[in-house]
Design a protein around this motif. Structure first.
Motif, PDB file in Angstrom:
ATOM      1  N   LYS A  62      -3.542   1.321  14.822  1.00  0.00           N
ATOM      2  CA  LYS A  62      -2.804   0.811  13.672  1.00  0.00           C
ATOM      3  C   LYS A  62      -1.317   0.713  13.994  1.00  0.00           C
ATOM      4  N   LYS A  63      -0.650  -0.179  13.281  1.00  0.00           N
ATOM      5  CA  LYS A  63       0.782  -0.401  13.515  1.00  0.00           C
ATOM      6  C   LYS A  63       1.587   0.889  13.335  1.00  0.00           C
ATOM      7  N   SER A  64       1.228   1.662  12.307  1.00  0.00           N
ATOM      8  CA  SER A  64       1.953   2.911  12.034  1.00  0.00           C
ATOM      9  C   SER A  64       1.715   3.939  13.139  1.00  0.00           C
ATOM     10  N   THR A  65       0.495   3.977  13.666  1.00  0.00           N
ATOM     11  CA  THR A  65       0.172   4.913  14.749  1.00  0.00           C
ATOM     12  C   THR A  65       0.930   4.533  16.018  1.00  0.00           C
ATOM     13  N   TYR A  66       0.919   3.233  16.335  1.00  0.00           N
ATOM     14  CA  TYR A  66       1.640   2.750  17.519  1.00  0.00           C
ATOM     15  C   TYR A  66       3.133   3.068  17.401  1.00  0.00           C
TER      16      TYR A  66
ATOM     17  N   GLN B  12       4.271   3.733   3.860  1.00  0.00           N
ATOM     18  CA  GLN B  12       5.214   4.520   4.655  1.00  0.00           C
ATOM     19  C   GLN B  12       6.234   3.606   5.317  1.00  0.00           C
ATOM     20  N   ARG B  13       7.395   4.183   5.585  1.00  0.00           N
ATOM     21  CA  ARG B  13       8.417   3.460   6.349  1.00  0.00           C
ATOM     22  C   ARG B  13       8.300   3.901   7.798  1.00  0.00           C
TER      23      ARG B  13
ATOM     24  N   ARG C  21      14.475  -0.398  14.451  1.00  0.00           N
ATOM     25  CA  ARG C  21      14.610  -0.820  13.059  1.00  0.00           C
ATOM     26  C   ARG C  21      13.473  -0.179  12.272  1.00  0.00           C
ATOM     27  N   THR C  22      13.544  -0.261  10.961  1.00  0.00           N
ATOM     28  CA  THR C  22      12.478   0.310  10.143  1.00  0.00           C
ATOM     29  C   THR C  22      11.792  -0.776   9.339  1.00  0.00           C
ATOM     30  N   GLU C  23      10.548  -0.479   8.945  1.00  0.00           N
ATOM     31  CA  GLU C  23       9.774  -1.448   8.166  1.00  0.00           C
ATOM     32  C   GLU C  23       8.866  -0.686   7.209  1.00  0.00           C
TER      33      GLU C  23
ATOM     34  N   THR D  48      -4.149   1.271   5.305  1.00  0.00           N
ATOM     35  CA  THR D  48      -5.209   2.212   4.957  1.00  0.00           C
ATOM     36  C   THR D  48      -4.710   3.632   5.245  1.00  0.00           C
ATOM     37  N   PRO D  49      -5.271   4.643   4.573  1.00  0.00           N
ATOM     38  CA  PRO D  49      -4.818   6.030   4.783  1.00  0.00           C
ATOM     39  C   PRO D  49      -4.991   6.507   6.211  1.00  0.00           C
ATOM     40  N   LYS D  50      -4.469   7.715   6.485  1.00  0.00           N
ATOM     41  CA  LYS D  50      -4.351   8.206   7.858  1.00  0.00           C
ATOM     42  C   LYS D  50      -5.699   8.354   8.577  1.00  0.00           C
TER      43      LYS D  50
END
Length: 307
Positions: free
Chosen positions: A22-26, A168-169, A179-181, A186-188
């Motif tokens: 996932k993008k957040s994990t990466y 999440q950011r 930078r932040t996004e 989906t949940p963790k």
């Protein structure tokens, strides 16, 4: 074997990893790499156990927690396995030791009177932002899950809240530029996708609201735009200060919910599922700590069984 510097292996590993997670994990992986692994290991062609042990001690001296360092080591080991697999590195067994932690940190939990004080205040001073705190105390939602909650996720007919998203950011490192996004995803874990029954008090508050709100709006803002966890955390801190509640992190609301469940003699597996834990051992380790009276009862039962 074509040996490469670890910085080169990391670049190849990132391109490969980006396809599967996932993008957040990466984003979390890359941040750990940029802040910790590259500065220490980037110019090395081989990584030995002594190097990693030295890295651990330096990070402990800098004040990082053992958990954070272990998270960094998980990423390092993924990179090393990738390097060995593609014959950029020789395999090296790495067994890292941490200093023994003698002090168990106690969880931040509201006492019953403080929790009742907060809930009474919110019932008498309704706002959508206040409602979120009440929801957390009744369901144990994580702050990202709460911020992503829409009215469509609240089923007042069946008395259930559906947890399907988190917000999440994240930090994105793109060619050295950070930078932040803000992302909704989906949940963790798959266990975090869950259905949580509502208490009668929470259902009483939500039922009339559900008749008049736009089901696509976010609960905390009652608007098409969500609030983000950092902003809501700041709001929570101000409200707790106003109510003169002892300093407690927002995650302490989740801990308080779980603690009340355990105190209420709920079975541990059910509490684990409601919280969205990956396995019951997480719940047991965090919340199940027998007090002295329970220990005495256990010893007495054991003694009676011998007679």
């Amino acid at each position: 074997m074509v040996k490469k510097f670890l910085s080169q292996i990391i670049d190849l590993w990132k391109k490969d990893k980006k396809q599967y997670v996932k993008k957040s994990t990466y984003s979390a992986y890359v941040l750990l790499v940029e802040n910790h692994l590259l500065p220490y290991f980037g110019n090395k062609e081989e990584v030995k156990e002594a190097d990693v042990q030295d890295f651990v001690f330096k990070k402990l001296e800098q004040g990082l927690s053992q958990k954070t360092i272990k998270d960094i080591l998980i990423v390092l080991k993924m990179i090393l396995r990738f390097g060995v697999k593609h014959k950029y590195l020789d395999y090296c067994e790495i067994d890292i030791k941490f200093p023994t932690q003698r002090d168990n940190e106690e969880l931040d939990v509201l006492n019953r009177s403080s929790q009742r004080k907060i809930m009474d205040y919110i019932e008498k001073n309704f706002t959508f932002k206040n409602l979120g705190i009440y929801v957390c105390l009744c369901t144990g939602l994580r702050i990202g899950e709460l911020c992503a909650l829409t009215w469509d996720d609240i089923d007042v007919d069946n008395g259930v809240i559906y947890v399907r998203r988190t917000i999440q950011r994240i930090y994105i490192v793109d060619e050295g530029v950070k930078r932040t996004e803000l992302i909704i995803d989906t949940p963790k874990t798959k266990n975090s996708i869950r259905d949580i029954p509502m208490t009668t008090d929470l259902l009483r508050i939500l039922k009339p609201l559900k008749k008049v709100v736009n089901k696509e709006y976010f609960v905390l803002t009652n608007d098409e735009k969500p609030t983000e966890p950092r902003t809501y955390r700041n709001y929570y801190k101000r409200l707790m200060k106003k109510l003169e509640i002892p300093d407690l992190k927002f995650h302490g609301l989740r801990h308080s919910f779980a603690t009340r469940c355990i105190e209420g003699k709920c079975d541990y597996k059910t509490v684990s599922v409601i919280l969205g834990h990956s396995n019951i051992s997480t719940t047991l380790n965090l919340y199940v700590h027998p007090n002295l009276e329970q220990k005495k009862k256990c010893i007495n039962q054991m003694n009676r069984s011998l007679r």
